[in-house]
Design a protein around this motif. Structure first.
Motif, PDB file in Angstrom:
ATOM      1  N   CYS A  49       0.818  -1.162  -0.030  1.00 15.67           N
ATOM      2  CA  CYS A  49       0.035   0.081  -0.047  1.00 15.67           C
ATOM      3  C   CYS A  49       0.875   1.232   0.021  1.00 15.67           C
ATOM      4  O   CYS A  49       1.876   1.187   0.773  1.00 15.67           O
ATOM      5  CB  CYS A  49      -0.773  -0.089   1.272  1.00 15.67           C
ATOM      6  SG  CYS A  49      -2.161  -1.385   1.261  1.00 15.67           S
ATOM      7  N   TYR A  50       0.607   2.131  -0.645  1.00 16.66           N
ATOM      8  CA  TYR A  50       1.211   3.456  -1.013  1.00 16.66           C
ATOM      9  C   TYR A  50      -0.002   4.546  -0.558  1.00 16.66           C
ATOM     10  O   TYR A  50      -0.148   5.353  -1.396  1.00 16.66           O
ATOM     11  CB  TYR A  50       1.661   3.837  -2.159  1.00 16.66           C
ATOM     12  CG  TYR A  50       2.849   2.646  -2.737  1.00 16.66           C
ATOM     13  CD1 TYR A  50       4.160   2.781  -2.345  1.00 16.66           C
ATOM     14  CD2 TYR A  50       2.670   1.443  -3.319  1.00 16.66           C
ATOM     15  CE1 TYR A  50       5.232   1.576  -2.708  1.00 16.66           C
ATOM     16  CE2 TYR A  50       3.452   0.731  -3.671  1.00 16.66           C
ATOM     17  CZ  TYR A  50       4.927   0.566  -3.123  1.00 16.66           C
ATOM     18  OH  TYR A  50       5.596  -0.107  -3.623  1.00 16.66           O
ATOM     19  N   LEU A  51       0.020   4.439   0.772  1.00 15.41           N
ATOM     20  CA  LEU A  51      -1.353   5.296   1.115  1.00 15.41           C
ATOM     21  C   LEU A  51      -0.777   6.787   1.849  1.00 15.41           C
ATOM     22  O   LEU A  51       0.679   6.770   1.887  1.00 15.41           O
ATOM     23  CB  LEU A  51      -2.134   4.729   2.264  1.00 15.41           C
ATOM     24  CG  LEU A  51      -2.770   3.350   1.815  1.00 15.41           C
ATOM     25  CD1 LEU A  51      -3.329   2.811   3.152  1.00 15.41           C
ATOM     26  CD2 LEU A  51      -3.784   3.830   0.975  1.00 15.41           C
ATOM     27  N   ASP A  52      -1.252   7.762   1.815  1.00 13.01           N
ATOM     28  CA  ASP A  52      -0.750   8.819   2.470  1.00 13.01           C
ATOM     29  C   ASP A  52      -0.167   8.651   3.922  1.00 13.01           C
ATOM     30  O   ASP A  52      -0.628   7.723   4.673  1.00 13.01           O
ATOM     31  CB  ASP A  52      -1.895  10.065   2.727  1.00 13.01           C
ATOM     32  CG  ASP A  52      -2.275  10.706   1.366  1.00 13.01           C
ATOM     33  OD1 ASP A  52      -1.603  10.231   0.225  1.00 13.01           O
ATOM     34  OD2 ASP A  52      -3.290  11.524   1.411  1.00 13.01           O
ATOM     35  N   THR A  53       0.565   9.475   4.417  1.00 10.05           N
ATOM     36  CA  THR A  53       1.373   9.174   5.824  1.00 10.05           C
ATOM     37  C   THR A  53       0.332   9.896   6.643  1.00 10.05           C
ATOM     38  O   THR A  53       0.988  10.032   8.144  1.00 10.05           O
ATOM     39  CB  THR A  53       2.447   9.485   5.882  1.00 10.05           C
ATOM     40  OG1 THR A  53       2.694  10.959   5.486  1.00 10.05           O
ATOM     41  CG2 THR A  53       3.582   8.813   4.676  1.00 10.05           C
ATOM     42  N   ASP A  54      -0.823  10.703   6.774  1.00 11.21           N
ATOM     43  CA  ASP A  54      -1.564  11.202   7.656  1.00 11.21           C
ATOM     44  C   ASP A  54      -2.107  10.184   8.552  1.00 11.21           C
ATOM     45  O   ASP A  54      -2.048   8.899   8.273  1.00 11.21           O
ATOM     46  CB  ASP A  54      -2.465  12.192   7.017  1.00 11.21           C
ATOM     47  CG  ASP A  54      -3.477  11.677   6.064  1.00 11.21           C
ATOM     48  OD1 ASP A  54      -3.449  10.460   5.877  1.00 11.21           O
ATOM     49  OD2 ASP A  54      -4.169  12.357   5.401  1.00 11.21           O
ATOM     50  N   THR A  55      -3.127  10.597   9.359  1.00 12.26           N
ATOM     51  CA  THR A  55      -3.710   9.654  10.290  1.00 12.26           C
ATOM     52  C   THR A  55      -4.710   8.825   9.618  1.00 12.26           C
ATOM     53  O   THR A  55      -4.932   7.692   9.884  1.00 12.26           O
ATOM     54  CB  THR A  55      -4.532  10.582  11.404  1.00 12.26           C
ATOM     55  OG1 THR A  55      -3.655  11.173  11.910  1.00 12.26           O
ATOM     56  CG2 THR A  55      -5.461   9.757  12.418  1.00 12.26           C
ATOM     57  N   ALA A  56      -5.286   9.408   8.719  1.00  8.22           N
ATOM     58  CA  ALA A  56      -6.200   8.588   7.753  1.00  8.22           C
ATOM     59  C   ALA A  56      -5.641   7.499   6.944  1.00  8.22           C
ATOM     60  O   ALA A  56      -6.182   6.419   6.911  1.00  8.22           O
ATOM     61  CB  ALA A  56      -7.090   9.521   6.701  1.00  8.22           C
ATOM     62  N   GLY A  57      -4.477   7.701   6.391  1.00  4.96           N
ATOM     63  CA  GLY A  57      -3.854   6.620   5.692  1.00  4.96           C
ATOM     64  C   GLY A  57      -3.317   5.648   6.762  1.00  4.96           C
ATOM     65  O   GLY A  57      -3.276   4.484   6.245  1.00  4.96           O
ATOM     66  N   LYS A  58      -2.752   5.803   7.805  1.00  3.00           N
ATOM     67  CA  LYS A  58      -2.241   5.036   8.966  1.00  3.00           C
ATOM     68  C   LYS A  58      -3.461   4.018   9.130  1.00  3.00           C
ATOM     69  O   LYS A  58      -3.432   2.734   9.476  1.00  3.00           O
ATOM     70  CB  LYS A  58      -1.524   5.802   9.941  1.00  3.00           C
ATOM     71  CG  LYS A  58      -0.167   6.457   9.350  1.00  3.00           C
ATOM     72  CD  LYS A  58       0.769   5.433   9.028  1.00  3.00           C
ATOM     73  CE  LYS A  58       2.047   6.075   8.467  1.00  3.00           C
ATOM     74  NZ  LYS A  58       2.955   5.302   7.789  1.00  3.00           N
ATOM     75  N   THR A  59      -4.573   4.723   9.499  1.00  2.00           N
ATOM     76  CA  THR A  59      -5.780   3.899  10.020  1.00  2.00           C
ATOM     77  C   THR A  59      -6.138   3.089   9.030  1.00  2.00           C
ATOM     78  O   THR A  59      -6.483   1.784   9.127  1.00  2.00           O
ATOM     79  CB  THR A  59      -6.842   5.010  10.302  1.00  2.00           C
ATOM     80  OG1 THR A  59      -6.383   5.964  11.459  1.00  2.00           O
ATOM     81  CG2 THR A  59      -7.933   4.395  10.889  1.00  2.00           C
ATOM     82  N   ALA A  60      -6.303   3.508   7.777  1.00  2.00           N
ATOM     83  CA  ALA A  60      -6.684   2.583   6.795  1.00  2.00           C
ATOM     84  C   ALA A  60      -5.497   1.383   6.556  1.00  2.00           C
ATOM     85  O   ALA A  60      -5.943   0.254   6.621  1.00  2.00           O
ATOM     86  CB  ALA A  60      -6.583   3.379   5.153  1.00  2.00           C
ATOM     87  N   LEU A  61      -4.276   1.658   6.719  1.00  2.00           N
ATOM     88  CA  LEU A  61      -3.264   0.560   6.501  1.00  2.00           C
ATOM     89  C   LEU A  61      -3.600  -0.358   7.554  1.00  2.00           C
ATOM     90  O   LEU A  61      -3.703  -1.622   7.468  1.00  2.00           O
ATOM     91  CB  LEU A  61      -1.967   1.189   6.593  1.00  2.00           C
ATOM     92  CG  LEU A  61      -0.729   0.000   6.698  1.00  2.00           C
ATOM     93  CD1 LEU A  61      -0.782  -0.697   5.055  1.00  2.00           C
ATOM     94  CD2 LEU A  61       0.519   0.748   6.689  1.00  2.00           C
ATOM     95  N   THR A  62      -3.747   0.048   9.073  1.00  2.00           N
ATOM     96  CA  THR A  62      -4.280  -0.955  10.103  1.00  2.00           C
ATOM     97  C   THR A  62      -5.533  -1.654   9.806  1.00  2.00           C
ATOM     98  O   THR A  62      -5.479  -3.000  10.071  1.00  2.00           O
ATOM     99  CB  THR A  62      -4.212   0.097  11.423  1.00  2.00           C
ATOM    100  OG1 THR A  62      -2.931   0.853  11.505  1.00  2.00           O
ATOM    101  CG2 THR A  62      -4.641  -0.733  12.550  1.00  2.00           C
ATOM    102  N   ASP A  63      -6.576  -1.009   9.486  1.00  2.00           N
ATOM    103  CA  ASP A  63      -7.509  -1.691   8.888  1.00  2.00           C
ATOM    104  C   ASP A  63      -7.338  -2.798   7.824  1.00  2.00           C
ATOM    105  O   ASP A  63      -7.783  -4.098   8.048  1.00  2.00           O
ATOM    106  CB  ASP A  63      -8.811  -0.883   8.535  1.00  2.00           C
ATOM    107  CG  ASP A  63      -9.112   0.150   9.649  1.00  2.00           C
ATOM    108  OD1 ASP A  63      -8.856  -0.187  10.824  1.00  2.00           O
ATOM    109  OD2 ASP A  63     -10.094   1.070   9.190  1.00  2.00           O
ATOM    110  N   LEU A  64      -6.689  -2.388   7.027  1.00  2.00           N
ATOM    111  CA  LEU A  64      -6.337  -3.557   6.035  1.00  2.00           C
ATOM    112  C   LEU A  64      -5.553  -4.681   6.381  1.00  2.00           C
ATOM    113  O   LEU A  64      -6.090  -5.714   6.117  1.00  2.00           O
ATOM    114  CB  LEU A  64      -5.459  -2.786   4.803  1.00  2.00           C
ATOM    115  CG  LEU A  64      -6.238  -2.232   3.704  1.00  2.00           C
ATOM    116  CD1 LEU A  64      -5.304  -1.558   2.717  1.00  2.00           C
ATOM    117  CD2 LEU A  64      -6.910  -3.158   2.800  1.00  2.00           C
ATOM    118  N   LYS A  65      -4.533  -4.386   7.440  1.00  2.00           N
ATOM    119  CA  LYS A  65      -3.843  -5.651   7.878  1.00  2.00           C
ATOM    120  C   LYS A  65      -4.513  -6.398   8.792  1.00  2.00           C
ATOM    121  O   LYS A  65      -4.344  -7.620   9.128  1.00  2.00           O
ATOM    122  CB  LYS A  65      -2.542  -4.797   8.708  1.00  2.00           C
ATOM    123  CG  LYS A  65      -1.654  -4.469   7.773  1.00  2.00           C
ATOM    124  CD  LYS A  65      -0.377  -4.007   8.684  1.00  2.00           C
ATOM    125  CE  LYS A  65       0.853  -3.349   7.910  1.00  2.00           C
ATOM    126  NZ  LYS A  65       2.097  -2.984   8.616  1.00  2.00           N
TER     127      LYS A  65
END
Length: 120
Positions: A49-65
């Motif tokens: 995942c190449y998501l934004d490094t902001d809170t929304a991007g980090k939260t999305a990455l955590t949810d995906l994992k």
């Protein structure tokens, strides 16, 4: 814009984006559409995942994992930037500055006919 930045970096053989394996891409216009992406992603062995490094991007990455154990964070190499596009823009500016400094001629003092000095 982030996907175009990714392709630009990949086309320049960026060391963090070199892969010899064929790739598929899933582009999210917003992390709000993440739930729609879960089902199509289930069949993949590896997901970066190449998501934004902001809170929304980090939260999305955590949810995906939580839902997909094979997810990795591709934003590590641009962690000091908002997103991959900002990284690309700043990297290009940095390279241009470096290139200009390499070819900049030193200022040489010359004397006018009246004896005053000026820099050329």
């Amino acid at each position: 814009m982030d996907f175009l930045s990714y392709l630009t970096l990949k086309g320049e053989s960026h060391p963090n984006l070199t892969s010899k394996e064929p790739e598929d891409y899933l582009i999210l216009n917003s992390v709000l559409s993440l739930s729609k992406a879960l089902e199509p992603l289930k069949g993949y062995q590896s997901i970066t995942c190449y998501l934004d490094t902001d809170t929304a991007g980090k939260t999305a990455l955590t949810d995906l994992k939580k839902h997909l154990p094979n997810v990795s964070d591709g934003s590590i190499f641009y962690k000091h930037h908002k997103d991959i596009n900002e990284y690309l823009c700043k990297e290009k500016v940095s390279r241009l500055k470096e290139k200009n400094n390499l070819f900049r001629l030193p200022k040489i003092p010359i004397r006018k006919q009246d004896g005053r000095r000026r820099l050329r």
